[in-house]
Design a protein around this motif. Structure first.
Motif, PDB file in Angstrom:
ATOM      1  N   ALA A   1       0.820  -1.216   0.000  1.00 21.67           N
ATOM      2  CA  ALA A   1       0.000   0.000   0.000  1.00 21.67           C
ATOM      3  C   ALA A   1       0.850   1.260   0.000  1.00 21.67           C
ATOM      4  N   GLU A   2       2.035   1.163   0.593  1.00 20.15           N
ATOM      5  CA  GLU A   2       2.986   2.273   0.607  1.00 20.15           C
ATOM      6  C   GLU A   2       4.388   1.674   0.636  1.00 20.15           C
ATOM      7  N   PRO A   3       5.407   2.453   0.305  1.00 16.84           N
ATOM      8  CA  PRO A   3       6.769   1.897   0.280  1.00 16.84           C
ATOM      9  C   PRO A   3       7.147   1.280   1.628  1.00 16.84           C
ATOM     10  N   VAL A   4       7.846   0.132   1.554  1.00 19.47           N
ATOM     11  CA  VAL A   4       8.256  -0.562   2.770  1.00 19.47           C
ATOM     12  C   VAL A   4       9.729  -0.949   2.689  1.00 19.47           C
ATOM     13  N   ASN A   5      10.336  -1.076   3.859  1.00 20.84           N
ATOM     14  CA  ASN A   5      11.678  -1.633   3.976  1.00 20.84           C
ATOM     15  C   ASN A   5      11.488  -3.148   4.029  1.00 20.84           C
ATOM     16  N   ILE A   6      11.740  -3.834   2.920  1.00 22.15           N
ATOM     17  CA  ILE A   6      11.426  -5.263   2.823  1.00 22.15           C
ATOM     18  C   ILE A   6      12.262  -6.099   3.794  1.00 22.15           C
TER      19      ILE A   6
ATOM     20  N   THR B   1       2.931   0.603  11.509  1.00 20.40           N
ATOM     21  CA  THR B   1       3.875   1.079  10.495  1.00 20.40           C
ATOM     22  C   THR B   1       3.525   0.460   9.146  1.00 20.40           C
ATOM     23  N   ALA B   2       4.024   1.057   8.084  1.00 23.06           N
ATOM     24  CA  ALA B   2       3.789   0.511   6.745  1.00 23.06           C
ATOM     25  C   ALA B   2       4.294  -0.924   6.660  1.00 23.06           C
TER      26      ALA B   2
END
Length: 192
Positions: A51-56, A122-123
């Motif tokens: 849904a929004e940028p994430v730290n994978i 958090t995202a």
């Protein structure tokens, strides 16, 4: 070194925690270690749809540790009703014990990741929770509703439990699943 080895060997117990879904094409039930590995792979594969940028890397770490408390508490099917506060309190005690096996701040780091996942604010946590909710549905959709039928889980209960979390973390995945859940409902793959 010994504390880390002890921690890793403690995690071996996660392989013995049985879940309610069967791996596709197998007669046995999956374990929590398999589930954690598979949803980590799902997250890496679907990162572009978050849904929004994430730290994978953070997402994968959360997914690999999110069920570690089940070593002490066992697994609870995601569709269980009631008693969630007690279950989560017991899991917190368990992860505090298990992460406490690690030296220095390592255990604190894992505990903070576990808490971030549980809070879902958090995202990364929202995306990780979407993956956790989606995988049992994907297995059921490819096993003719095996655990839904065995545990008498209704279509409405599945949608109520999955929709918000998956939509919040990965809207495209919810769109994909909803069509397939509706088809499975028409085929009678749910409990009453």
């Amino acid at each position: 070194m010994q504390e880390i080895v002890d921690f890793i060997l403690e995690l071996e117990k996660l392989k013995g925690v049985t879940r309610k879904n069967k791996p596709i094409g197998l007669s046995r039930y999956e374990n929590s270690a398999e589930h954690s590995w598979q949803i980590a792979m799902l997250a890496i594969s679907l990162q572009q749809y978050a849904a929004e940028p994430v730290n994978i890397d953070r997402v994968v770490a959360m997914l690999l540790i999110h069920d570690i408390g089940e070593i002490d508490t066992g697994d609870t099917i995601v569709f269980a009703e009631g008693g969630w506060e007690e279950r989560k309190a017991a899991e917190f005690v368990a992860v505090t014990r298990i992460f406490g096996l690690l030296p220095g701040s390592s255990g604190e780091y894992f505990l903070s990741l576990w808490q971030e996942f549980e809070l879902g604010q958090t995202a990364e946590a929202r995306f990780a929770n979407a993956m956790d909710r989606a995988m049992p549905a994907l297995l059921n959709l490819n096993n003719n509703g095996q655990s839904w039928r065995e545990n008498n889980i209704s279509y409405e209960r599945v949608v109520d439990r999955l929709a918000d979390q998956i939509q919040n973390g990965c809207p495209a995945l919810w769109q994909y699943l909803k069509v397939r859940l509706d088809t499975a409902h028409a085929k009678g793959w749910f409990g009453a």
